[in-house]
Write a protein that holds these residues in place. Structure first.
Motif, PDB file in Angstrom:
ATOM      1  N   SER A 165       0.846  -1.192   0.000  1.00 60.83           N
ATOM      2  CA  SER A 165       0.000   0.000   0.000  1.00 60.83           C
ATOM      3  C   SER A 165       0.881   1.241   0.000  1.00 60.83           C
ATOM      4  CB  SER A 165      -0.900   0.006   1.233  1.00 60.83           C
ATOM      5  OG  SER A 165      -1.684  -1.163   1.282  1.00 60.83           O
ATOM      6  N   LEU A 166       0.658   2.104  -0.967  1.00 64.15           N
ATOM      7  CA  LEU A 166       1.431   3.336  -1.063  1.00 64.15           C
ATOM      8  C   LEU A 166       0.865   4.371  -0.097  1.00 64.15           C
ATOM      9  CD1 LEU A 166       3.627   5.018  -2.532  1.00 64.15           C
ATOM     10  CD2 LEU A 166       1.865   5.714  -4.151  1.00 64.15           C
ATOM     11  N   ASP A 167       1.737   4.965   0.666  1.00 62.36           N
ATOM     12  CA  ASP A 167       1.317   6.018   1.586  1.00 62.36           C
ATOM     13  C   ASP A 167       2.347   7.130   1.533  1.00 62.36           C
ATOM     14  OD1 ASP A 167      -0.140   7.399   3.406  1.00 62.36           O
ATOM     15  OD2 ASP A 167       0.440   6.197   5.146  1.00 62.36           O
ATOM     16  N   CYS A 168       1.927   8.329   1.848  1.00 64.06           N
ATOM     17  CA  CYS A 168       2.864   9.450   1.856  1.00 64.06           C
ATOM     18  C   CYS A 168       2.445  10.450   2.921  1.00 64.06           C
ATOM     19  CB  CYS A 168       2.954  10.131   0.495  1.00 64.06           C
ATOM     20  SG  CYS A 168       1.428  10.943  -0.014  1.00 64.06           S
ATOM     21  N   MET A 169       3.390  11.268   3.326  1.00 63.02           N
ATOM     22  CA  MET A 169       3.110  12.298   4.315  1.00 63.02           C
ATOM     23  C   MET A 169       4.008  13.492   4.060  1.00 63.02           C
ATOM     24  SD  MET A 169       5.074  10.983   7.767  1.00 63.02           S
ATOM     25  CE  MET A 169       4.961  12.606   8.514  1.00 63.02           C
ATOM     26  N   HIS A 170       3.554  14.653   4.512  1.00 65.37           N
ATOM     27  CA  HIS A 170       4.361  15.867   4.442  1.00 65.37           C
ATOM     28  C   HIS A 170       5.049  16.051   5.785  1.00 65.37           C
ATOM     29  CE1 HIS A 170       3.139  17.697   0.571  1.00 65.37           C
ATOM     30  NE2 HIS A 170       2.060  16.966   0.756  1.00 65.37           N
ATOM     31  N   TRP A 171       6.367  16.049   5.768  1.00 66.53           N
ATOM     32  CA  TRP A 171       7.164  16.217   6.980  1.00 66.53           C
ATOM     33  C   TRP A 171       7.660  17.657   7.028  1.00 66.53           C
ATOM     34  CZ3 TRP A 171      12.804  16.535   7.229  1.00 66.53           C
ATOM     35  CH2 TRP A 171      13.291  16.498   8.534  1.00 66.53           C
ATOM     36  N   ASP A 172       7.323  18.376   8.106  1.00 67.44           N
ATOM     37  CA  ASP A 172       7.736  19.772   8.235  1.00 67.44           C
ATOM     38  C   ASP A 172       9.252  19.877   8.293  1.00 67.44           C
ATOM     39  OD1 ASP A 172       5.173  20.675   8.247  1.00 67.44           O
ATOM     40  OD2 ASP A 172       4.982  20.768  10.424  1.00 67.44           O
ATOM     41  N   TRP A 173       9.814  20.712   7.436  1.00 67.38           N
ATOM     42  CA  TRP A 173      11.257  20.919   7.383  1.00 67.38           C
ATOM     43  C   TRP A 173      11.553  22.215   8.129  1.00 67.38           C
ATOM     44  CZ3 TRP A 173      14.483  20.997   2.203  1.00 67.38           C
ATOM     45  CH2 TRP A 173      15.855  20.938   2.526  1.00 67.38           C
ATOM     46  N   LYS A 174      11.756  22.088   9.445  1.00 71.00           N
ATOM     47  CA  LYS A 174      11.900  23.268  10.293  1.00 71.00           C
ATOM     48  C   LYS A 174      13.158  24.069   9.973  1.00 71.00           C
ATOM     49  CE  LYS A 174       9.425  21.195  14.181  1.00 71.00           C
ATOM     50  NZ  LYS A 174       9.522  20.742  15.591  1.00 71.00           N
ATOM     51  N   ASN A 175      14.225  23.383   9.604  1.00 64.74           N
ATOM     52  CA  ASN A 175      15.510  24.056   9.393  1.00 64.74           C
ATOM     53  C   ASN A 175      15.835  24.245   7.914  1.00 64.74           C
ATOM     54  OD1 ASN A 175      15.923  24.138  12.179  1.00 64.74           O
ATOM     55  ND2 ASN A 175      16.828  22.097  12.187  1.00 64.74           N
ATOM     56  N   CYS A 176      14.816  24.323   7.094  1.00 63.13           N
ATOM     57  CA  CYS A 176      15.033  24.535   5.665  1.00 63.13           C
ATOM     58  C   CYS A 176      15.674  25.907   5.437  1.00 63.13           C
ATOM     59  CB  CYS A 176      13.705  24.456   4.926  1.00 63.13           C
ATOM     60  SG  CYS A 176      13.832  24.737   3.145  1.00 63.13           S
ATOM     61  N   THR A 177      16.695  25.944   4.598  1.00 61.61           N
ATOM     62  CA  THR A 177      17.360  27.220   4.329  1.00 61.61           C
ATOM     63  C   THR A 177      16.405  28.161   3.604  1.00 61.61           C
ATOM     64  OG1 THR A 177      18.238  26.380   2.238  1.00 61.61           O
ATOM     65  CG2 THR A 177      19.629  26.129   4.182  1.00 61.61           C
ATOM     66  N   THR A 178      16.597  29.451   3.801  1.00 60.62           N
ATOM     67  CA  THR A 178      15.691  30.464   3.238  1.00 60.62           C
ATOM     68  C   THR A 178      15.602  30.366   1.727  1.00 60.62           C
ATOM     69  OG1 THR A 178      16.250  31.945   5.067  1.00 60.62           O
ATOM     70  CG2 THR A 178      15.193  32.932   3.146  1.00 60.62           C
ATOM     71  N   ARG A 179      16.721  30.139   1.065  1.00 61.14           N
ATOM     72  CA  ARG A 179      16.707  30.134  -0.401  1.00 61.14           C
ATOM     73  C   ARG A 179      15.974  28.926  -0.991  1.00 61.14           C
ATOM     74  NH1 ARG A 179      22.952  28.670  -2.091  1.00 61.14           N
ATOM     75  NH2 ARG A 179      23.157  26.793  -0.823  1.00 61.14           N
ATOM     76  N   TRP A 180      15.757  27.884  -0.200  1.00 57.13           N
ATOM     77  CA  TRP A 180      15.052  26.696  -0.693  1.00 57.13           C
ATOM     78  C   TRP A 180      13.580  26.671  -0.299  1.00 57.13           C
ATOM     79  CZ3 TRP A 180      18.915  22.120   0.584  1.00 57.13           C
ATOM     80  CH2 TRP A 180      20.043  22.249  -0.225  1.00 57.13           C
ATOM     81  N   GLN A 181      13.153  27.559   0.582  1.00 63.22           N
ATOM     82  CA  GLN A 181      11.805  27.468   1.130  1.00 63.22           C
ATOM     83  C   GLN A 181      10.720  27.578   0.067  1.00 63.22           C
ATOM     84  OE1 GLN A 181      11.215  30.083   4.460  1.00 63.22           O
ATOM     85  NE2 GLN A 181      12.818  29.104   5.686  1.00 63.22           N
TER      86      GLN A 181
END
Length: 203
Positions: A165-181
């Motif tokens: 069974s395929l499942d997916c989730m969105h994981w919060d990226w708290k420390n994502c760099t500003t230029r990639w947000q």
């Protein structure tokens, strides 16, 4: 003007000459941890344990035993002053807290009395040990024997040709760099990483 040489500051904190030493009572924090979760009449129940650790107590105990057998880092030793170091329960708990909750290393000091640099070392050792322990069983691609077994199981349940069974989730990226947000933000307007997994009946 002559510049005085300065001692380079360690990347993750740690000891610097002239900085005052903060005594941590490792024995007390270990006793509190055992009293709360691991003693016979612990403060918190089995369900509390599962909620806090994201696993059942017997799974934690198996994990604790496995990492100690493979990596001496997780066995309790004595420091240079002859005092017991952090216990295996403390080290594995800290690593799991950082992993499950995304807790920064410097916040662990308040609850577990562990230096930031020690937290990061513990987390790195834990991750390396988990890969070493379980990669052959859990962290590998399925072989033909696995696929045949999964296909037979699914067919017995009326899902011919399905392996999981395929499942997916969105994981919060708290420390994502500003230029990639911008590239990692969707409807929630917060940077996230999508994690996909195919779960079979036994995983």
């Amino acid at each position: 003007m002559v510049c005085q040489p300065t001692e380079e500051q360690p990347q993750w904190g740690g000891f610097i000459a002239g900085r005052s030493y903060k005594p941590r009572n490792r024995a007390m924090t270990h006793a509190n941890l055992m009293n709360n979760y691991f003693d016979l009449n612990s403060v918190y129940t089995e369900e509390d344990f599962r909620c806090c650790y994201r696993m059942r107590r017997h799974v934690f105990e198996r994990l604790l035993c496995d990492v100690q057998q493979v990596n001496p880092y997780f066995r309790q030793k004595r420091d240079r002053a002859g005092r017991p170091s952090f216990s295996p329960h403390q080290k594995v708990t800290v690593a799991l807290r950082m992993m499950a909750y995304g807790s920064p290393a410097d916040s662990i000091d308040e609850t577990h009395g562990m230096f930031e640099s020690t937290c990061l070392d513990t987390f790195q050792e834990f991750c390396d040990t988990i890969v070493q322990l379980y990669k052959e069983e859990y962290l590998r691609e399925p072989n033909q024997e696995d696929l045949n077994r999964l296909l037979r199981k699914a067919e017995d349940r009326g899902f011919s040709g399905m392996i999981g069974s395929l499942d997916c989730m969105h994981w919060d990226w708290k420390n994502c760099t500003t230029r990639w947000q911008g590239g990692f933000s969707g409807r929630s307007r917060k940077p996230t990483v999508v994690l996909d997994a195919i779960a079979s009946y036994d995983t």
